[in-house]
Design an enzyme around this catalytic site. Sequence first.
Site, PDB file in Angstrom:
ATOM      1  N   LYS A   9       0.901  -1.425   0.212  1.00  0.00           N
ATOM      2  CA  LYS A   9      -0.459   0.108   0.080  1.00  0.00           C
ATOM      3  C   LYS A   9       1.161   1.474   0.087  1.00  0.00           C
ATOM      4  O   LYS A   9       1.988   1.469   0.342  1.00  0.00           O
ATOM      5  CB  LYS A   9      -0.751  -0.156   1.095  1.00  0.00           C
ATOM      6  CG  LYS A   9      -1.737   0.853   1.809  1.00  0.00           C
ATOM      7  CD  LYS A   9      -2.795   1.317   0.286  1.00  0.00           C
ATOM      8  CE  LYS A   9      -3.491   2.966   0.765  1.00  0.00           C
ATOM      9  NZ  LYS A   9      -4.053   3.000  -0.738  1.00  0.00           N
ATOM     10  N   CYS A  21      -3.060   9.250  -7.017  1.00  0.00           N
ATOM     11  CA  CYS A  21      -4.218   8.497  -6.385  1.00  0.00           C
ATOM     12  C   CYS A  21      -5.157  10.028  -6.408  1.00  0.00           C
ATOM     13  O   CYS A  21      -4.774  11.107  -6.810  1.00  0.00           O
ATOM     14  CB  CYS A  21      -3.844   8.731  -4.681  1.00  0.00           C
ATOM     15  SG  CYS A  21      -4.923   8.211  -3.826  1.00  0.00           S
TER      16      CYS A  21
HETATM   17  O1  RRO Z   1      -5.964   5.627  -1.679  1.00  0.00           O
HETATM   18  C1  RRO Z   1      -6.801   6.052  -1.890  1.00  0.00           C
HETATM   19  O2  RRO Z   1      -7.959   6.346  -2.191  1.00  0.00           O
HETATM   20  C2  RRO Z   1      -5.736   5.117  -3.185  1.00  0.00           C
HETATM   21  C3  RRO Z   1      -4.680   5.778  -3.641  1.00  0.00           C
HETATM   22 BR1  RRO Z   1      -2.778   6.153  -2.799  1.00  0.00          BR
HETATM   23  C4  RRO Z   1      -4.366   5.529  -5.379  1.00  0.00           C
HETATM   24  O3  RRO Z   1      -2.799   5.210  -5.909  1.00  0.00           O
HETATM   25  N1  RRO Z   1      -5.221   4.643  -6.155  1.00  0.00           N
HETATM   26  C5  RRO Z   1      -6.681   4.965  -6.480  1.00  0.00           C
HETATM   27  O4  RRO Z   1      -7.412   4.690  -6.988  1.00  0.00           O
HETATM   28  N2  RRO Z   1      -6.731   4.785  -4.702  1.00  0.00           N
END
Ligand code: RRO
Length: 305
Positions: A47, A130
Amino acid sequence: MSQLSLAVDLAGLRLRNPTMNAAGVLGMSSPLLRRVYEGGAGAVVTKSIGVEPRAGHPNPTVVAVEGGMLNAMGLPNPGAKYFTGEIRSLKEAGAPVVASFFGASEEEFVEVACILAEVGADALELNCSCPNVGEEVGLLGADPASVEEVTAAVREAVDLPLFVKLTPNVADIVEIARAAELGGADAVTAVNTLKALAVDIDMRRPVLANATGGLSGPALKPVALRCVWEIAEVVDLHIIGCGGVSDWRDAVEFLLCGASAVEIGTAVMTRGFEVFRDVAEGIRAYLEENGFREVGEIVGLAHEA
Ligand code: RRO
């Protein structure tokens, strides 16, 4: 015994086969990422990790939609210091670890990268893409100058294979990939999720607490393939394909368009951990049946047609 090799080398990151999980999918705890590796993945991706712990967005953060799902997790993560233990535990299991990371500033990107490198990550995936956060938390992936600058700062500080994960939410993804290349990246991951919306007609409001979320799954695949294709035409970097890979055929499509490896996200939810072995073995059978001896022989072949 077959001479065929599924191994790939991504700028020094050696994978037993070209599959990995996409960042964020089961990536928060080492026991689940161990199962990704036991399921046959070539490497595991964590993550996205930041300097400080972050709670993320309130629920609901995930909704199934036609052809995939939307998420708006909002970068929840335990912070780099806590995560060092998780990386150590993954290394004990023998898994090559790609540490995904983000920062709220160039200094933070560098600080987290250094912590992750010190604790034994095998490669870094810089997340500047993101869709669920603003620039204050590191969404800078739409601006080529910022991508180049932050990539260069991390490149300067850390001597590990460096991947930059790109957003499809831009007019010209090639320009962003070029910026990553100029900054010294070894590879780009194409792509992060596509900004999208789901509406609850009974509540008469968006389903997700954050309103918008990132679309992943089969519906994203043609967009991701187009991005890989466009980048491969122009940029001389390894490409990691990501977006809607559900089976080996999808993976082969990405390889033919120019990806050297693929990341699998949503399909881990629908198909379980065995998806990695299934995809890798499907690639092996395809290579065998078509007279190829290694994965690299089909990378980008669709461009020569
Ligand atoms: O954590 C998120 O909401 C998230 C991340 Br970091 C990302 O890079 N891509 C995504 O679809 N969700």
